[in-house]
Design a protein around this motif. Structure first.
Motif, short mmCIF file in Angstrom:
data_model
loop_
_atom_site.label_atom_id
_atom_site.label_comp_id
_atom_site.label_asym_id
_atom_site.label_seq_id
_atom_site.Cartn_x
_atom_site.Cartn_y
_atom_site.Cartn_z
N ASN A 138 36.21 31.20 50.78
CA ASN A 138 37.07 32.35 51.11
C ASN A 138 38.08 32.70 50.03
N GLN A 139 37.68 32.58 48.78
CA GLN A 139 38.50 33.03 47.66
C GLN A 139 37.92 34.34 47.14
N LEU A 140 38.79 35.25 46.66
CA LEU A 140 38.32 36.54 46.17
C LEU A 140 38.18 36.50 44.65
N VAL A 141 36.96 36.84 44.20
CA VAL A 141 36.66 36.89 42.78
C VAL A 141 36.16 38.28 42.43
N ILE A 142 36.02 38.54 41.13
CA ILE A 142 35.57 39.84 40.67
C ILE A 142 34.10 39.73 40.28
N PHE A 160 32.92 33.90 28.31
CA PHE A 160 33.90 34.44 29.24
C PHE A 160 33.58 33.98 30.67
N ARG A 161 34.62 33.85 31.48
CA ARG A 161 34.48 33.30 32.83
C ARG A 161 34.67 34.35 33.92
N ILE A 162 34.25 34.00 35.12
CA ILE A 162 34.43 34.87 36.29
C ILE A 162 35.90 34.86 36.69
N PRO A 163 36.54 36.01 36.77
CA PRO A 163 37.97 36.02 37.14
C PRO A 163 38.19 36.08 38.65
N THR A 164 39.35 35.62 39.07
CA THR A 164 39.77 35.81 40.46
C THR A 164 40.46 37.17 40.57
N LEU A 165 40.63 37.64 41.79
CA LEU A 165 41.35 38.89 41.99
C LEU A 165 42.79 38.77 41.49
N ASP A 166 43.42 37.64 41.74
CA ASP A 166 44.80 37.43 41.26
C ASP A 166 44.88 37.66 39.75
N GLU A 167 43.98 37.03 39.01
CA GLU A 167 44.00 37.13 37.55
C GLU A 167 43.77 38.56 37.08
N ALA A 168 42.83 39.24 37.74
CA ALA A 168 42.51 40.61 37.35
C ALA A 168 43.69 41.54 37.58
N LEU A 169 44.37 41.38 38.71
CA LEU A 169 45.52 42.23 39.01
C LEU A 169 46.65 41.96 38.02
N LEU A 170 46.83 40.73 37.63
CA LEU A 170 47.90 40.41 36.68
C LEU A 170 47.62 40.99 35.30
N VAL A 171 46.36 41.06 34.90
CA VAL A 171 46.00 41.68 33.63
C VAL A 171 46.36 43.16 33.64
N CYS A 172 46.18 43.79 34.79
CA CYS A 172 46.43 45.24 34.91
C CYS A 172 47.87 45.56 35.33
N LYS A 173 48.62 44.55 35.72
CA LYS A 173 49.97 44.78 36.26
C LYS A 173 50.83 45.57 35.30
N GLY A 174 51.36 46.68 35.78
CA GLY A 174 52.25 47.51 34.99
C GLY A 174 51.56 48.33 33.93
N LYS A 175 50.22 48.27 33.86
CA LYS A 175 49.50 48.92 32.77
C LYS A 175 48.51 49.99 33.22
N ALA A 176 47.93 49.83 34.42
CA ALA A 176 46.94 50.79 34.91
C ALA A 176 46.83 50.66 36.42
N LEU A 177 46.41 51.73 37.06
CA LEU A 177 46.09 51.66 38.48
C LEU A 177 44.79 50.88 38.62
N VAL A 178 44.52 50.35 39.81
CA VAL A 178 43.35 49.50 40.02
C VAL A 178 42.57 49.97 41.24
N ASN A 179 41.31 50.30 41.02
CA ASN A 179 40.42 50.67 42.13
C ASN A 179 39.65 49.43 42.55
N LEU A 180 39.95 48.92 43.75
CA LEU A 180 39.24 47.76 44.30
C LEU A 180 38.03 48.25 45.07
N ASP A 181 36.86 48.07 44.49
CA ASP A 181 35.62 48.49 45.15
C ASP A 181 35.01 47.31 45.90
N LYS A 182 34.18 47.63 46.86
CA LYS A 182 33.45 46.63 47.66
C LYS A 182 34.38 45.67 48.40
N SER A 183 35.57 46.11 48.73
CA SER A 183 36.51 45.19 49.37
C SER A 183 37.07 45.71 50.69
N TYR A 184 36.48 46.78 51.21
CA TYR A 184 37.00 47.35 52.45
C TYR A 184 36.99 46.33 53.58
#
Length: 301
Positions: free
Chosen positions: A81-85, A124-148
């Motif tokens: 139950n961990q969220l990855v990209i 390169f490795r599979i990122p978690t959602l946490d890591e991906a959001l932190l890369v984009c934090k303050g820099k771009a909006l983020v469209n989370l697909d397939k997560s409804y």
């Protein structure tokens, strides 16, 4: 408490970066909220996957450096139950692993390597959602697909990383009432965007009107394999009522043949067609090509 000169400089630099990040997101949200804006927001589909593996931290970071406005990424859930990209339900195409993502724990996925667009294994490795959001934090909006279906979990992570205002969620075949029931007060902090397929939703304008009236959505994603839908002539009315127009220049079935690969040969006939129609959000597999074109036509900041 006594601070050294170096400490004061570090704190000042950190404050400066945080201020710049806040300003960047505020500016993007201002653009998103201006439905009649002639500036086109660029969405990088799975990041910069032509130079890095799709859905990788490095690909997201590269797309941000290009100047894209929104990063699209796909969210999957692991066995524990961990969220990855990850876009696919299976690992086979994009990693050196095999089988369902949902059959692997996060720790086991951490040992795998991503493949590039040619299917070649990288470092390169599979990122978690946490890591991906932190890369984009303050820099771009983020469209989370397939997560409804597990949005509450994704939202909790966005809240933990202080990125909720950057989140753009999408939904297909959902009524306004369903969305309002599923998301509740979270709609006050995130952006929700309905997906409308003009090929198989003959009541598209009714759906659009319902969303604009009840939820005042900021954008619609429109998918069409033919350019004969009446909706394609009604962009001015839709924008005047408060919603931007998002299209996908990814492959022909999504855009009646107005695709990125054709744009390589003739940008005016593809990207220019979108501009003439009044489109002001484009999701692309060639972000650098699109950004260069839009900046040359004064349609991207």
């Amino acid at each position: 408490m006594i601070f050294s000169c170096n400490s004061k400089i570090r704190i000042a630099n950190q404050d400066k970066v945080e201020h710049q990040s806040t300003h960047k997101i505020d500016q993007l949200l201002k653009q998103l909220n201006n439905s009649n804006g002639t500036d086109v927001l660029v969405i990088a589909h799975r990041g910069d996957w032509r130079n890095f593996p799709e859905n990788s931290l490095e690909g997201f970071s590269s797309a941000v450096d290009m100047g894209v406005d929104i990063i699209e990424m796909d969210v999957a859930k692991t066995k524990d139950n961990q969220l990855v990209i990850m876009h696919d339900k299976t690992l086979d195409r994009t990693t050196n692993g095999k089988g369902l993502v949902s059959d692997w724990t996060l720790d086991s996925l951490r040992k795998l390597y991503l493949k590039d667009g040619l299917g070649i294994e990288t470092k390169f490795r599979i990122p978690t959602l946490d890591e991906a959001l932190l890369v984009c934090k303050g820099k771009a909006l983020v469209n989370l697909d397939k997560s409804y279906e597990f949005f509450n979990h994704a939202y909790a992570i966005a809240k933990k990383t202080s990125t909720t205002n950057q989140i753009v969620m999408k939904g297909y075949n959902k009524t306004v009432d369903q969305v309002m029931a599923d998301f509740g007060t979270k709609l006050d902090t995130i952006t929700f965007m309905p997906i409308i397929n003009l090929d198989n939703q003959p009541n598209a304008m009714k759906i659009i009107d319902d969303y604009q009236t009840k939820l005042k959505v900021k954008a619609f994603e429109l998918v069409f394999s033919k350019d004969s839908s009446k909706v394609l002539t009604m962009f001015p009315q839709i924008k005047k009522k408060g919603s931007r127009i998002w299209v996908n220049s990814l492959w022909p079935s999504m855009n009646a043949g107005h695709e990125d690969n054709e744009a390589v040969k003739n940008k005016d006939s593809i990207y220019g067609w979108y501009l003439k129609k009044g489109v002001n959000m484009i999701q692309t597999d060639r972000p650098q090509l699109l950004i260069n074109y839009l900046r040359n036509t004064k349609a991207h900041k």
